[in-house]
Scaffold this motif. Structure first.
Motif, PDB file in Angstrom:
ATOM      1  N   VAL A   1       0.830  -1.207   0.000  1.00  0.00           N
ATOM      2  CA  VAL A   1       0.000   0.000   0.000  1.00  0.00           C
ATOM      3  C   VAL A   1       0.866   1.260   0.000  1.00  0.00           C
ATOM      4  O   VAL A   1       0.470   2.301  -0.522  1.00  0.00           O
ATOM      5  N   LEU A   2       2.071   1.155   0.549  1.00  0.00           N
ATOM      6  CA  LEU A   2       2.942   2.328   0.684  1.00  0.00           C
ATOM      7  C   LEU A   2       3.450   2.800  -0.677  1.00  0.00           C
ATOM      8  O   LEU A   2       3.783   1.990  -1.542  1.00  0.00           O
ATOM      9  N   PRO A   3       3.547   4.119  -0.856  1.00  0.00           N
ATOM     10  CA  PRO A   3       3.954   4.665  -2.163  1.00  0.00           C
ATOM     11  C   PRO A   3       5.462   4.549  -2.397  1.00  0.00           C
ATOM     12  O   PRO A   3       6.233   4.424  -1.441  1.00  0.00           O
TER      13      PRO A   3
ATOM     14  N   LYS B   1      -5.704   4.703   6.559  1.00  0.00           N
ATOM     15  CA  LYS B   1      -5.928   3.376   5.986  1.00  0.00           C
ATOM     16  C   LYS B   1      -5.111   2.300   6.698  1.00  0.00           C
ATOM     17  O   LYS B   1      -5.600   1.196   6.943  1.00  0.00           O
ATOM     18  N   LEU B   2      -3.875   2.612   7.042  1.00  0.00           N
ATOM     19  CA  LEU B   2      -2.974   1.607   7.606  1.00  0.00           C
ATOM     20  C   LEU B   2      -3.090   1.469   9.126  1.00  0.00           C
ATOM     21  O   LEU B   2      -2.748   0.416   9.666  1.00  0.00           O
TER      22      LEU B   2
ATOM     23  N   TRP C   1       3.999  10.152  -0.682  1.00  0.00           N
ATOM     24  CA  TRP C   1       3.766   9.940   0.752  1.00  0.00           C
ATOM     25  C   TRP C   1       3.268  11.218   1.415  1.00  0.00           C
ATOM     26  O   TRP C   1       2.276  11.225   2.116  1.00  0.00           O
TER      27      TRP C   1
ATOM     28  N   TYR D   1      -2.928   7.667   4.004  1.00  0.00           N
ATOM     29  CA  TYR D   1      -2.177   6.435   4.257  1.00  0.00           C
ATOM     30  C   TYR D   1      -2.269   6.051   5.731  1.00  0.00           C
ATOM     31  O   TYR D   1      -2.498   4.885   6.064  1.00  0.00           O
TER      32      TYR D   1
ATOM     33  N   ARG E   1      -0.320  12.458   0.350  1.00  0.00           N
ATOM     34  CA  ARG E   1      -1.466  11.676   0.843  1.00  0.00           C
ATOM     35  C   ARG E   1      -1.198  11.034   2.207  1.00  0.00           C
ATOM     36  O   ARG E   1      -1.797  10.018   2.545  1.00  0.00           O
ATOM     37  N   LYS E   2      -0.306  11.628   2.977  1.00  0.00           N
ATOM     38  CA  LYS E   2       0.112  11.044   4.253  1.00  0.00           C
ATOM     39  C   LYS E   2      -1.068  10.731   5.173  1.00  0.00           C
ATOM     40  O   LYS E   2      -1.171   9.626   5.718  1.00  0.00           O
TER      41      LYS E   2
END
Length: 151
Positions: free
Chosen positions: A63-65, A81-82, A71, A78, A74-75
């Motif tokens: 999932v990580l960019p 979501k995580l 990053w 992320y 959209r930190k």
């Protein structure tokens, strides 16, 4: 004959079932110490936001960019979501600054992977840096790129 072989068959069945229940341990990151050096002129002589992401769930990794630009753009999404699958240590360094020992999160020893994202102006400084293979890593912020080395 079935009765005579039943103990062996039962033993094999129990071994097979026990093997299914054993959690396979995944390799963890070697990182246990981290420093950061922002060289004079780092990031085109601008302050650099740096996030170190500790990953605890193998499903979080894809999932990580791949870049710091993605990053930081959209930190918050992320992180939402995580959730508990990651910990993030955030720093901001001016050029010609050194942080000898970065405080690591309490569960850093369980991290499966560790990545550094630098919010660099130059595209060469934007790729995600993997820190997991280093036990004592130093992140070096240069004028237009990022280097990771063993201390």
């Amino acid at each position: 004959m079935l009765v005579r072989n039943a103990p062996h068959g039962l033993a094999l069945l129990l071994l097979a079932l026990a093997g299914c229940g054993i959690a396979r341990s995944l390799p963890t990151s070697a990182l246990n110490q981290l420093g950061v050096v922002a060289e004079p002129g780092a990031n085109s002589d601008a302050a650099t936001a740096l996030d170190v992401v500790f990953v605890y769930d193998p499903q979080a990794d894809p999932v990580l960019p791949p870049t710091g630009a993605e990053w930081f753009t959209r930190k918050s999404a992320y992180l939402q979501k995580l959730g508990p699958a990651v910990d993030v240590v955030s720093l901001e360094l001016a050029p010609a600054t050194t942080v000898r020992d970065v405080a690591l999160p309490p569960r850093y020893r369980q991290a499966l992977a560790v990545y550094a994202y630098a919010n660099y102006l130059a595209p060469a400084g934007q790729p995600r840096q993997s820190l997991g293979a280093y036990s004592r890593a130093v992140i070096r912020l240069a004028p237009d790129h990022v280097v990771v080395e063993q201390r």
